[in-house]
Design an enzyme around this catalytic site. Structure first.
Site, PDB file in Angstrom:
ATOM      1  N   THR A   1     -17.362 -10.972  31.811  1.00 32.89           N
ATOM      2  CA  THR A   1     -16.112 -10.956  31.042  1.00 32.89           C
ATOM      3  C   THR A   1     -15.656 -12.396  30.837  1.00 32.89           C
ATOM      4  O   THR A   1     -15.783 -13.222  31.740  1.00 32.89           O
ATOM      5  CB  THR A   1     -14.962 -10.180  31.731  1.00 32.89           C
ATOM      6  OG1 THR A   1     -13.729 -10.579  31.131  1.00 32.89           O
ATOM      7  CG2 THR A   1     -14.852 -10.436  33.209  1.00 32.89           C
TER       8      THR A   1
ATOM      9  N   ASP B   1     -12.652 -13.103  30.575  1.00 34.30           N
ATOM     10  CA  ASP B   1     -11.326 -13.219  31.194  1.00 34.30           C
ATOM     11  C   ASP B   1     -11.385 -13.733  32.640  1.00 34.30           C
ATOM     12  O   ASP B   1     -10.381 -14.190  33.170  1.00 34.30           O
ATOM     13  CB  ASP B   1     -10.619 -11.859  31.189  1.00 34.30           C
ATOM     14  CG  ASP B   1     -10.291 -11.378  29.780  1.00 34.30           C
ATOM     15  OD1 ASP B   1     -10.523 -12.135  28.824  1.00 34.30           O
ATOM     16  OD2 ASP B   1      -9.806 -10.237  29.636  1.00 34.30           O
TER      17      ASP B   1
ATOM     18  N   ARG C   1       3.329 -24.601  14.043  1.00 32.60           N
ATOM     19  CA  ARG C   1       2.187 -23.894  13.440  1.00 32.60           C
ATOM     20  C   ARG C   1       1.431 -23.078  14.494  1.00 32.60           C
ATOM     21  O   ARG C   1       1.432 -23.411  15.673  1.00 32.60           O
ATOM     22  CB  ARG C   1       1.215 -24.908  12.819  1.00 32.60           C
ATOM     23  CG  ARG C   1       1.789 -25.620  11.604  1.00 32.60           C
ATOM     24  CD  ARG C   1       1.760 -24.694  10.390  1.00 32.60           C
ATOM     25  NE  ARG C   1       1.847 -25.434   9.162  1.00 32.60           N
ATOM     26  CZ  ARG C   1       2.965 -25.682   8.492  1.00 32.60           C
ATOM     27  NH1 ARG C   1       4.121 -25.253   8.952  1.00 32.60           N
ATOM     28  NH2 ARG C   1       2.937 -26.366   7.364  1.00 32.60           N
TER      29      ARG C   1
END
Ligand code: F6P
Length: 375
Positions: A141, A143, A283
């Protein structure tokens, strides 16, 4: 246990860099060291259910090691123990079709599986093991939220990509005196935002584990202005939450082990900051899937290949029902039973995810560097 003469490889869950390195390491070791046959099921468990596979040989895995994605394709749905079936009348039922998969394996003489995936994919791997199939799990993963392993492959490549993007975004932030909000992945844990942000010189890092207050972010921007640094970089994890708020759910994917798809919190923050900050354009960039693709970093090439070799060695030495992992700079293993199946937090393990510690060393070091966490 029956001698293993032929194995199948499955890649499930979201893709990440390093999957091909595992496929290549497993295949090369299986053929060279053990003289056994290897097939790869296409599209994760979907391929196992439909008996859809390709033969993997030396030629097929040549030149794939460094490439992102998976030559076998992946699916983050298709739980064969609770499989979605559309009926002729349009209704949907969920059925256990795992026996069909086992029959397919028997028919093709596939004796064992090496399953590469996150919690959902590895939970099914455990369930096949419970039904008597020799299985080894390989965790992945971007993450990096699995407590059972110090690090998963895919994470370092994603970090490399984030830092590269932040370096690029810095030049525009500087040239235009802008506040740049950059959203990164990390469903419930903030590792990518934290480590990517520190390595990429972020000024503000917002992670799920530390709920934020936008007034504090504005203060940080003003402080930088006062120091003559007229731009700021805000890195925000897709799972970041405002104090007293909740995560920003983009969509619900039925049939997925963790059905919530996050994303868009950075855009919301940008719109609000634009109203709160005078003298700067604000932005937004969402790095999105650029973090999951591309070339595999040196660290991940090494780790993924070491995982692959350990996976096939374990299987051939009778160690089924295990997951390989990286602990204390060594590749070792742990029982699948002990680490998968919580189902509570995406690609995580029993007992919850490996969360960023607000009082931990990295957050504290970041604070010493002047990085604001929106507190
Ligand atoms: O868990 C890995 C991950 O990349 C998360 O960071 C992200 O939220 C999710 O997968 C995206 O999944 P999908 O590919 O279904 O959009």
């Amino acid at each position: 246990m029956k001698p293993i003469k032929k194995i199948g490889i499955i890649t499930g869950g979201g893709d990440c860099s390093g999957l091909n390195a595992v496929i290549s390491a497993v295949t090369k070791t299986a053929i060279r060291k053990y003289g056994i046959e290897v097939v790869g099921y296409l599209k994760g468990y979907f391929g196992l259910y439909h008996n859809n596979f390709v033969q993997l040989d030396m030629r097929r895995v040549s030149g794939i090691m460094h490439e992102g994605g998976t030559i076998l394709k992946a699916s983050n749905k298709d739980n064969l123990f609770n499989y979605r079936m559309e009926q002729a009348d349009g209704s949907v039922t969920y059925e256990d079709v795992s026996d069909v998969a086992i029959e397919n394996m028997k028919k093709e003489g596939v004796d064992a599986l090496i399953v590469i995936g996150g919690d959902g994919t590895l939970t099914s791997a455990r369930d096949f093991y419970r039904k008597g199939i020799p299985v080894i799990g390989v965790p992945k993963t971007i993450d990096n939220d699995l407590p059972a392993t110090d690090v998963t492959f895919g994470y370092n490549s994603a970090l490399t990509s984030i830092v590269d993007s932040l370096d690029k975004i810095h030049t525009t932030a500087y040239s235009h005196d802008r506040v740049m909000v950059v959203e990164v992945m990390g469903r419930h844990t903030g590792w990518l935002a934290l480590e990517g942000g520190v390595a990429g010189s972020a000024d503000v890092i917002l992670v799920p584990e530390i709920p934020y207050d936008l007034d504090k972010v504005v203060e940080k921007v003003k402080q930088r202005d006062a120091e003559g640094k007229n731009f700021s970089i805000v890195v925000v994890s897709e799972g970041a939450k405002e104090k007293g708020g909740s995560v920003h759910v983009r969509e619900i994917v039925e049939d997925s082990a963790d059905s919530e798809r996050l994303g868009g919190v950075g855009e919301q923050i940008t719109a609000r900051l634009q109203k709160m900050i005078k003298g700067h354009e604000v932005r937004y960039t969402n790095l999105g899937y650029t973090q999951r693709g591309g070339m595999t970093s040196q660290f991940d090439r090494l780790l993924a290949q070491r995982f692959g070799v350990m996976a096939i060695d374990l299987l051939m030495q009778g160690g089924a029902g295990k997951m390989v992992r990286y602990k204390g700079r060594k590749v070792t293993h742990v029982d699948l039973e002990d680490v998968v199946g919580s189902g509570d937090v995406g690609e995580t393990s029993k007992g919850g995810a490996k969360y960023v510690e607000p009082e931990g060393q990295i957050v504290q070091a970041a604070k010493s560097l002047g990085i604001c966490f929106g507190e």
